[in-house]
Design a protein around this motif. Structure first.
Motif, PDB file in Angstrom:
ATOM      1  N   ALA A 240      33.530 -32.401 -58.921  1.00 36.39           N
ATOM      2  CA  ALA A 240      34.813 -31.866 -58.448  1.00 36.39           C
ATOM      3  C   ALA A 240      35.790 -32.985 -58.146  1.00 36.39           C
ATOM      4  N   LEU A 241      35.282 -34.092 -57.595  1.00 39.92           N
ATOM      5  CA  LEU A 241      36.140 -35.240 -57.283  1.00 39.92           C
ATOM      6  C   LEU A 241      36.758 -35.838 -58.535  1.00 39.92           C
ATOM      7  N   LEU A 242      35.955 -36.057 -59.559  1.00 39.92           N
ATOM      8  CA  LEU A 242      36.451 -36.689 -60.785  1.00 39.92           C
ATOM      9  C   LEU A 242      37.457 -35.799 -61.511  1.00 39.92           C
ATOM     10  N   VAL A 243      37.153 -34.510 -61.598  1.00 45.46           N
ATOM     11  CA  VAL A 243      38.072 -33.594 -62.288  1.00 45.46           C
ATOM     12  C   VAL A 243      39.385 -33.476 -61.518  1.00 45.46           C
ATOM     13  N   GLY A 244      39.290 -33.279 -60.201  1.00 48.70           N
ATOM     14  CA  GLY A 244      40.496 -33.171 -59.393  1.00 48.70           C
ATOM     15  C   GLY A 244      41.327 -34.433 -59.424  1.00 48.70           C
ATOM     16  N   PHE A 245      40.672 -35.582 -59.365  1.00 45.46           N
ATOM     17  CA  PHE A 245      41.397 -36.854 -59.396  1.00 45.46           C
ATOM     18  C   PHE A 245      42.055 -37.079 -60.747  1.00 45.46           C
ATOM     19  N   ALA A 246      41.370 -36.750 -61.841  1.00 45.43           N
ATOM     20  CA  ALA A 246      41.941 -36.921 -63.175  1.00 45.43           C
ATOM     21  C   ALA A 246      43.195 -36.071 -63.352  1.00 45.43           C
ATOM     22  N   ILE A 247      43.143 -34.820 -62.916  1.00 45.58           N
ATOM     23  CA  ILE A 247      44.307 -33.936 -63.037  1.00 45.58           C
ATOM     24  C   ILE A 247      45.453 -34.440 -62.168  1.00 45.58           C
ATOM     25  N   ALA A 248      45.142 -34.830 -60.934  1.00 49.19           N
ATOM     26  CA  ALA A 248      46.174 -35.348 -60.035  1.00 49.19           C
ATOM     27  C   ALA A 248      46.803 -36.617 -60.599  1.00 49.19           C
ATOM     28  N   MET A 249      45.993 -37.464 -61.218  1.00 48.14           N
ATOM     29  CA  MET A 249      46.504 -38.721 -61.770  1.00 48.14           C
ATOM     30  C   MET A 249      47.457 -38.463 -62.934  1.00 48.14           C
ATOM     31  N   VAL A 250      47.064 -37.569 -63.845  1.00 45.05           N
ATOM     32  CA  VAL A 250      47.902 -37.297 -65.020  1.00 45.05           C
ATOM     33  C   VAL A 250      49.233 -36.679 -64.601  1.00 45.05           C
ATOM     34  N   PHE A 251      49.160 -35.593 -63.830  1.00 42.39           N
ATOM     35  CA  PHE A 251      50.388 -34.908 -63.443  1.00 42.39           C
ATOM     36  C   PHE A 251      51.230 -35.752 -62.489  1.00 42.39           C
ATOM     37  N   GLY A 252      50.585 -36.472 -61.581  1.00 44.06           N
ATOM     38  CA  GLY A 252      51.332 -37.316 -60.649  1.00 44.06           C
ATOM     39  C   GLY A 252      52.040 -38.456 -61.347  1.00 44.06           C
ATOM     40  N   THR A 253      51.382 -39.068 -62.345  1.00 52.34           N
ATOM     41  CA  THR A 253      51.993 -40.175 -63.063  1.00 52.34           C
ATOM     42  C   THR A 253      53.170 -39.701 -63.919  1.00 52.34           C
ATOM     43  N   VAL A 254      52.958 -38.627 -64.662  1.00 50.95           N
ATOM     44  CA  VAL A 254      54.031 -38.116 -65.534  1.00 50.95           C
ATOM     45  C   VAL A 254      55.231 -37.669 -64.712  1.00 50.95           C
ATOM     46  N   LEU A 255      54.988 -36.863 -63.683  1.00 49.26           N
ATOM     47  CA  LEU A 255      56.096 -36.375 -62.860  1.00 49.26           C
ATOM     48  C   LEU A 255      56.769 -37.518 -62.112  1.00 49.26           C
ATOM     49  N   GLY A 256      55.985 -38.475 -61.652  1.00 52.66           N
ATOM     50  CA  GLY A 256      56.563 -39.622 -60.955  1.00 52.66           C
ATOM     51  C   GLY A 256      57.469 -40.443 -61.847  1.00 52.66           C
ATOM     52  N   MET A 257      57.083 -40.626 -63.115  1.00 54.41           N
ATOM     53  CA  MET A 257      57.926 -41.363 -64.052  1.00 54.41           C
ATOM     54  C   MET A 257      59.222 -40.609 -64.337  1.00 54.41           C
ATOM     55  N   ILE A 258      59.118 -39.291 -64.514  1.00 53.59           N
ATOM     56  CA  ILE A 258      60.314 -38.493 -64.807  1.00 53.59           C
ATOM     57  C   ILE A 258      61.296 -38.545 -63.638  1.00 53.59           C
ATOM     58  N   ILE A 259      60.788 -38.354 -62.433  1.00 54.27           N
ATOM     59  CA  ILE A 259      61.665 -38.342 -61.258  1.00 54.27           C
ATOM     60  C   ILE A 259      62.178 -39.741 -60.939  1.00 54.27           C
ATOM     61  N   GLY A 260      61.319 -40.726 -61.098  1.00 58.15           N
ATOM     62  CA  GLY A 260      61.715 -42.088 -60.754  1.00 58.15           C
ATOM     63  C   GLY A 260      62.742 -42.689 -61.688  1.00 58.15           C
ATOM     64  N   ARG A 261      62.765 -42.239 -62.958  1.00 57.51           N
ATOM     65  CA  ARG A 261      63.682 -42.825 -63.939  1.00 57.51           C
ATOM     66  C   ARG A 261      64.934 -41.979 -64.154  1.00 57.51           C
TER      67      ARG A 261
END
Length: 261
Positions: free
Chosen positions: A75-96
């Motif tokens: 559960a940790l690995l799956v949850g972390f992977a999803i959070a990492m992908v969506f957090g990185t993509v959304l963070g780049m969109i909002i940050g730029r």
């Protein structure tokens, strides 16, 4: 050389090496735990360090504990992977994008300030008490640190470098590879390390209150049955899991930050 000078020199030599300093701090903490538990502790509430170490060995001989650790880790690995992908993509969109930043960043900060433990009953109602609630509840804990750190990193990219790269005909892939990614690596991995710890907390909380298996379930069970030695041992195993994952991320950060060395 006087005894005081020798002691000062030895102390300086010890703390010049970070590894030796860490070992000294850990050894001191274990010694204080062992002595304090012997002198002031009650074995039903505060077992000694040696008793906890024996309990760790005993727990690792139980297939149910290995199953619980595997269940938590999955559960940790799956949850972390999803959070990492969506957090990185959304963070780049909002940050730029300034408009996206002004629109969505206050909302993200607002949601981040909500005590998520109060929302656990809603997650249980929506996803039940299976694996899904652990993954979703865990990733909601890890998503916010990642997206906030990535936004900060994306805003720190030097615009002069981007302008220069565009003027020299660099492709989008080259700009991302040579400018954008190196700039966001420190912030990205800071967010990932914070997010990983947060996902672990979310998974354990979900298992504590909405599970009949997993590490959280056994933590609750050992707490209710006053098996403090097993409780401390299980917490220690969870801590080791977090330390191992944090070390993996630290080594990955060093690999992708070699240009800074």
């Amino acid at each position: 050389m006087s005894a005081q000078t020798m002691q000062t020199t030895g102390a300086k030599g010890l703390f010049k090496t970070p590894a030796k300093a860490r070992l000294a701090v850990i050894a001191t903490g274990i010694a204080v735990w062992e002595i304090g538990a012997h002198m002031y502790g009650d074995d039903d509430f505060l077992p000694t360090a040696s008793r906890t170490a024996l309990a760790v060995v005993e727990l690792l001989q139980r297939p149910t504990i290995w199953s619980a650790l595997g269940y938590m880790a999955g559960a940790l690995l799956v949850g972390f992977a999803i959070a990492m992908v969506f957090g990185t993509v959304l963070g780049m969109i909002i940050g730029r994008n300034r408009t996206a930043y002004l629109t969505f960043f206050p909302i993200i900060v607002l949601l981040y300030t909500i005590p998520q433990v109060t929302l656990l009953p809603l997650f249980v109602l929506a996803f039940g008490v299976g694996t899904e609630v652990k993954i979703v509840y865990g990733l909601t804990h890890g998503f916010f640190p990642i997206v906030v750190c990535v936004i900060a990193g994306a805003q720190n990219i030097n615009p002069v470098l981007l302008t220069a790269a565009h003027s020299m005909g660099a492709s989008r892939r080259q700009i991302f590879q040579r400018i954008v990614f190196p700039f966001i690596v420190p912030s990205l991995f800071t967010g990932m390390r914070l997010g990983m710890s947060a996902v672990l907390i979310g998974v354990i909380l979900a298992e504590l209150y909405a599970s009949q298996r997993g590490v959280g379930y056994y933590i609750r069970h050992y707490s209710e049955t006053f098996e403090s030695h097993n409780l401390f041992a299980l917490v220690l195993l969870v801590s080791v899991t977090g330390i191992v994952m944090n070390e993996i991320l630290r080594r990955a950060e060093r690999h992708f930050s070699r240009w800074r060395l």
